[in-house]
Write an enzyme that holds these catalytic residues in place. Structure first.
Site, PDB file in Angstrom:
ATOM      1  N   LYS A  13       8.450  22.824  15.068  1.00 38.01           N
ATOM      2  CA  LYS A  13       8.374  23.824  16.135  1.00 38.01           C
ATOM      3  C   LYS A  13       7.035  24.546  16.151  1.00 38.01           C
ATOM      4  CE  LYS A  13      11.973  26.068  14.657  1.00 38.01           C
ATOM      5  NZ  LYS A  13      12.346  25.246  13.500  1.00 38.01           N
ATOM      6  N   ARG A  88      18.017  32.550  17.713  1.00 36.75           N
ATOM      7  CA  ARG A  88      18.646  31.707  16.699  1.00 36.75           C
ATOM      8  C   ARG A  88      20.158  31.782  16.699  1.00 36.75           C
ATOM      9  NH1 ARG A  88      14.946  31.731  11.290  1.00 36.75           N
ATOM     10  NH2 ARG A  88      13.615  30.048  12.006  1.00 36.75           N
ATOM     11  N   ARG A 127       5.512  20.074   2.857  1.00 39.60           N
ATOM     12  CA  ARG A 127       4.546  20.928   3.555  1.00 39.60           C
ATOM     13  C   ARG A 127       3.867  21.931   2.639  1.00 39.60           C
ATOM     14  NH1 ARG A 127       8.624  24.049   7.686  1.00 39.60           N
ATOM     15  NH2 ARG A 127       9.683  25.329   6.159  1.00 39.60           N
ATOM     16  N   ARG A 131       7.281  28.414  -0.143  1.00 37.67           N
ATOM     17  CA  ARG A 131       8.319  29.389   0.170  1.00 37.67           C
ATOM     18  C   ARG A 131       9.385  29.357  -0.913  1.00 37.67           C
ATOM     19  NH1 ARG A 131       9.966  28.906   6.439  1.00 37.67           N
ATOM     20  NH2 ARG A 131      11.822  29.772   5.506  1.00 37.67           N
ATOM     21  N   ARG A 142      19.911  26.156   4.321  1.00 35.89           N
ATOM     22  CA  ARG A 142      19.285  26.574   5.585  1.00 35.89           C
ATOM     23  C   ARG A 142      19.728  25.676   6.733  1.00 35.89           C
ATOM     24  NH1 ARG A 142      13.264  26.332   4.095  1.00 35.89           N
ATOM     25  NH2 ARG A 142      12.925  26.609   6.310  1.00 35.89           N
TER      26      ARG A 142
END
Length: 186
Positions: A13, A88, A127, A131, A142
């Site tokens: 996104k 969301r 990536r 985090r 998630r």
């Protein structure tokens, strides 16, 4: 042009929203970026959000809606924008509809990026953002939270006939070409 880019964590996104922002000269509003900046700067919002995200949960609707509504008051959004990470949940979508109604505006496109779950997990792990919720277990949580709480947003916008489904597998450029064709046909 007012656009929502939608999909699970790791769908691309943010990457595609940045390209859309450049191509169509509209600002990219990412709730995730706002939250990450607050966490990095250790603001009170950042500390609160970090604890929520560390548990693998979503930030409460009223906090997110208030943040987005306040941000959209900025004149830079008057000619359009791309929303990334919002709405969301269905209550957030309903609140966003009310924000648009108040301004006499409509949503121009709801772009749904579709990516298989294994590909999402691989992308997130590779990536390297570091985090705290980027472990296989937290990623699966998630994705479960996404399916449970976020996927119903898709049905909300299907009822408005706003959803454009985009295959989110391929090179960044290939996916962006599909998005441009979709937006240019509107």
């Amino acid at each position: 042009m007012r656009i929502i880019i939608f999909g699970p964590p790791g769908a691309g996104k943010g990457t595609q929203a940045n390209l859309i922002s450049e191509e169509y000269d509209i600002p990219h509003l990412s709730t995730g970026e706002i939250f990450r900046s607050a966490i990095k700067n250790e603001t009170s919002l950042g500390k609160e959000v970090k604890a929520i995200l560390d548990a693998g949960d979503l930030v409460p609707d009223e906090k997110v809606v208030g943040l987005v509504e306040e941000e959209l008051k900025d004149d830079k959004y008057s000619d359009g924008y791309i929303l990334d990470g919002f709405p969301r949940t269905v209550p957030q979508a309903e609140a966003y509809d009310a924000i648009l109604d108040k301004k006499g505006k409509t949503l121009d496109a709801f772009l749904q990026l579709v990516v298989p779950e294994e590909e999402l997990i691989d992308r997130i792990l590779s990536r390297g953002e570091g985090r705290s919720d980027d472990s296989p277990e937290k990623i699966k949580n998630r994705l479960a939270v996404y399916r449970e709480e976020t996927a119903p947003v898709l049905n909300h916008y299907k009822k408005q006939d706003a959803v454009e489904t985009i295959d989110g597998v391929g090179s960044i450029e290939e996916i962006f070409e599909i998005i441009k064709e979709t937006l240019n046909s509107k």
